[in-house]
Design a protein around this motif. Structure first.
Motif, mmCIF file in Angstrom:
data_model
loop_
_atom_site.group_PDB
_atom_site.id
_atom_site.type_symbol
_atom_site.label_atom_id
_atom_site.label_comp_id
_atom_site.label_asym_id
_atom_site.label_seq_id
_atom_site.Cartn_x
_atom_site.Cartn_y
_atom_site.Cartn_z
ATOM 1 N N GLN A 1 -1.994 1.351 9.451
ATOM 2 C CA GLN A 1 -0.726 1.745 8.831
ATOM 3 C C GLN A 1 -0.414 0.905 7.590
ATOM 4 O O GLN A 1 0.047 1.429 6.575
ATOM 5 N N VAL A 2 -0.643 -0.393 7.684
ATOM 6 C CA VAL A 2 -0.362 -1.276 6.548
ATOM 7 C C VAL A 2 -1.210 -0.875 5.344
ATOM 8 O O VAL A 2 -0.702 -0.702 4.225
ATOM 9 N N ILE A 3 -2.506 -0.738 5.548
ATOM 10 C CA ILE A 3 -3.404 -0.404 4.442
ATOM 11 C C ILE A 3 -3.100 0.985 3.898
ATOM 12 O O ILE A 3 -3.074 1.193 2.676
ATOM 13 N N ASN A 4 -2.806 1.933 4.773
ATOM 14 C CA ASN A 4 -2.505 3.285 4.339
ATOM 15 C C ASN A 4 -1.256 3.324 3.471
ATOM 16 O O ASN A 4 -1.222 3.977 2.413
ATOM 17 N N GLN A 5 -0.199 2.620 3.885
ATOM 18 C CA GLN A 5 1.036 2.611 3.093
ATOM 19 C C GLN A 5 0.813 1.960 1.729
ATOM 20 O O GLN A 5 1.288 2.464 0.701
ATOM 21 N N CYS A 6 0.096 0.840 1.716
ATOM 22 C CA CYS A 6 -0.151 0.155 0.443
ATOM 23 C C CYS A 6 -0.994 1.015 -0.495
ATOM 24 O O CYS A 6 -0.733 1.067 -1.710
ATOM 25 N N ARG A 7 -1.986 1.705 0.039
ATOM 26 C CA ARG A 7 -2.820 2.568 -0.807
ATOM 27 C C ARG A 7 -2.021 3.746 -1.361
ATOM 28 O O ARG A 7 -2.205 4.141 -2.516
ATOM 29 N N LYS A 8 -1.130 4.317 -0.560
ATOM 30 C CA LYS A 8 -0.369 5.480 -1.016
ATOM 31 C C LYS A 8 0.578 5.138 -2.162
ATOM 32 O O LYS A 8 0.750 5.930 -3.095
ATOM 33 N N CYS A 9 1.199 3.965 -2.096
ATOM 34 C CA CYS A 9 2.170 3.617 -3.143
ATOM 35 C C CYS A 9 1.602 2.659 -4.182
ATOM 36 O O CYS A 9 2.220 2.448 -5.232
ATOM 37 N N GLY A 10 0.435 2.075 -3.917
ATOM 38 C CA GLY A 10 -0.202 1.199 -4.890
ATOM 39 C C GLY A 10 0.244 -0.244 -4.851
ATOM 40 O O GLY A 10 0.075 -0.980 -5.827
ATOM 41 N N ALA A 11 0.805 -0.693 -3.713
ATOM 42 C CA ALA A 11 1.285 -2.068 -3.604
ATOM 43 C C ALA A 11 0.143 -3.030 -3.304
ATOM 44 O O ALA A 11 -0.654 -2.796 -2.394
ATOM 45 N N GLY A 12 0.085 -4.124 -4.025
ATOM 46 C CA GLY A 12 -0.910 -5.157 -3.785
ATOM 47 C C GLY A 12 -0.386 -6.319 -2.978
ATOM 48 O O GLY A 12 -1.132 -7.259 -2.673
ATOM 49 N N HIS A 13 0.914 -6.285 -2.638
ATOM 50 C CA HIS A 13 1.530 -7.331 -1.821
ATOM 51 C C HIS A 13 2.244 -6.666 -0.649
ATOM 52 O O HIS A 13 2.895 -5.632 -0.814
ATOM 53 N N PHE A 14 2.132 -7.274 0.527
ATOM 54 C CA PHE A 14 2.787 -6.743 1.709
ATOM 55 C C PHE A 14 3.579 -7.856 2.374
ATOM 56 O O PHE A 14 3.012 -8.876 2.777
ATOM 57 N N LEU A 15 4.903 -7.669 2.485
ATOM 58 C CA LEU A 15 5.785 -8.656 3.089
ATOM 59 C C LEU A 15 6.096 -8.210 4.514
ATOM 60 O O LEU A 15 6.701 -7.153 4.727
ATOM 61 N N ARG B 1 -9.697 -7.355 2.492
ATOM 62 C CA ARG B 1 -10.880 -6.589 2.090
ATOM 63 C C ARG B 1 -10.529 -5.195 1.554
ATOM 64 O O ARG B 1 -11.397 -4.524 0.958
ATOM 65 N N ALA B 2 -9.314 -4.759 1.757
ATOM 66 C CA ALA B 2 -8.914 -3.413 1.356
ATOM 67 C C ALA B 2 -8.832 -3.286 -0.164
ATOM 68 O O ALA B 2 -8.404 -4.221 -0.857
ATOM 69 N N GLN B 3 -9.208 -2.143 -0.683
ATOM 70 C CA GLN B 3 -9.141 -1.877 -2.114
ATOM 71 C C GLN B 3 -7.920 -1.002 -2.425
ATOM 72 O O GLN B 3 -7.712 0.030 -1.790
ATOM 73 N N ILE B 4 -7.129 -1.429 -3.394
ATOM 74 C CA ILE B 4 -5.963 -0.671 -3.859
ATOM 75 C C ILE B 4 -6.270 -0.207 -5.274
ATOM 76 O O ILE B 4 -6.424 -1.029 -6.191
ATOM 77 N N SER B 5 -6.363 1.093 -5.467
ATOM 78 C CA SER B 5 -6.868 1.609 -6.742
ATOM 79 C C SER B 5 -5.787 2.028 -7.724
ATOM 80 O O SER B 5 -6.046 2.138 -8.922
ATOM 81 N N ARG B 6 -4.545 2.275 -7.276
ATOM 82 C CA ARG B 6 -3.519 2.785 -8.183
ATOM 83 C C ARG B 6 -3.093 1.728 -9.179
ATOM 84 O O ARG B 6 -3.061 0.545 -8.850
#
Length: 347
Positions: free
Chosen positions: A300-314, A342-347
């Protein structure tokens, strides 16, 4: 890579009387202190402390917490998300921040916030005046981050060649953050060259806010990648998925209680930065509550960050007084963080 942070709300213990309350407060601070030291060992990027007043929180002065923990950590980045600017003299904020950057040996993250309307109203500060103070103070703060000798002539502050001490930051350019709940405040943050963090809303709404920020950064020729963007989420993690979901329900009920009376949340009234523009408020969405086993939380964390393009998660990891909080920290640190990094955020 997604950088993992602790977002520290520091919920106050249940009101009591006399020595029982004193002991509960001391225990809360001691428990949080041990929690933060463990967060460094587990590989968290850093801690962002919140600032709240008059109820719910033991963090009315987050800069004191940064100073306290900074002398016992070596790697954690430390910051506020954020200092409630309308409550202070802006020159005083800068002087404290320069001190903290040196006390943390250059690990300070600078965060500014407009404040929660119902807290501001408790001291007779209406939303209109708070918004004016916030906007004017940001002019002073942004100028002082560049030059420690500032001059200003506005509605609320007037001074000339004011020399702020200690005068210089240890970091050449400390990271600057603003908490936002609307597209308007995101756009203004881009113009101020500030990173942004948001929460509460659905991933799709956060993506809209971030798209406006990215668009304004592109227009100004500024970086607008994942490192400029953060989302804050409640995390309920357990080996028992049902237990985690139950805890998430409790967390949501607590959140709704805390924000009760906030006009931005109830009727989507304008935010402090965007009034009187309609549609600038925020809603509390189920996306704000991530619950499950370590594998489910990671997904869930990685999916949410990838969808919106966030590189930081609090991550808000449980109530400060919860006996399960240290267990949640360990599960998140040992099993979720390696996958996030290890996750890649492309946006």
């Amino acid at each position: 890579m997604i950088k993992p942070w602790i977002f520290e709300f520091m919920q106050a213990p249940t009101p009591n009387e006399g020595e029982a309350l004193r002991g509960a407060i001391t225990a809360a601070f001691n428990g949080c202190y041990a929690f933060w030291l463990e967060a460094e060992r587990l590989g968290f990027e850093g801690i962002f402390f919140s600032e709240h007043h008059f109820s719910h929180s033991l963090s009315p002065s987050p800069n004191l917490l940064i100073a306290a923990i900074s002398r016992h950590t070596t790697r954690l980045r430390l910051g506020t998300m954020g200092n409630v600017v309308p409550l202070y003299e802006p020159w005083r904020i800068i002087e404290e921040l320069t001190m903290l950057d040196h006390l943390t040996n250059g690990r300070l993250e600078i965060g500014f916030a407009a404040g929660v309307p119902q807290e501001l109203q408790r001291i007779g500060l209406g939303m209109e005046e708070a918004r004016e103070r916030f906007n004017e103070a940001l002019e002073i703060l942004d100028a002082a981050l560049v030059n420690p000798v500032v001059s200003h002539s506005g509605k609320y502050w007037k001074f000339e060649n004011l020399s702020l001490m200690p005068g210089v930051f240890l970091q050449p350019s400390p990271p600057k953050w603003t908490t936002v709940v609307s597209t308007g405040s995101a756009q203004k943050s881009a113009q101020r060259r500030s990173k942004i963090c948001t929460g509460f809303e659905s991933v799709s709404r956060i993506s809209e806010i971030f798209d406006v920020y990215r668009g304004e950064c592109d227009r100004l020729g500024l970086p607008a990648g994942p490192d400029q963007l953060a989302i804050r989420r409640n995390i309920s993690i357990s080996r028992d998925a049902a237990q985690a979901r139950e805890e998430a329900g409790v967390a949501k009920a607590a959140t709704l209680k805390v924000i009760a009376g906030d006009p931005r949340a109830i009727d989507r009234a304008s935010s402090l930065l965007d009034a009187p523009r309609t549609g600038a408020g925020f809603s509390v969405h189920d996306d704000d509550y991530i619950a499950g086993t370590p594998v489910q939380v990671t997904e869930q964390v990685i999916n949410q960050c990838r969808k919106c393009g966030a590189g930081h998660f609090l991550a808000m990891l449980g109530r400060s007084m919860s006996p399960r909080r240290r267990e949640s920290l360990a599960l998140f640190g040992e099993e979720v963080i390696p996958q996030m990094r290890r996750a890649q955020i492309s946006r």
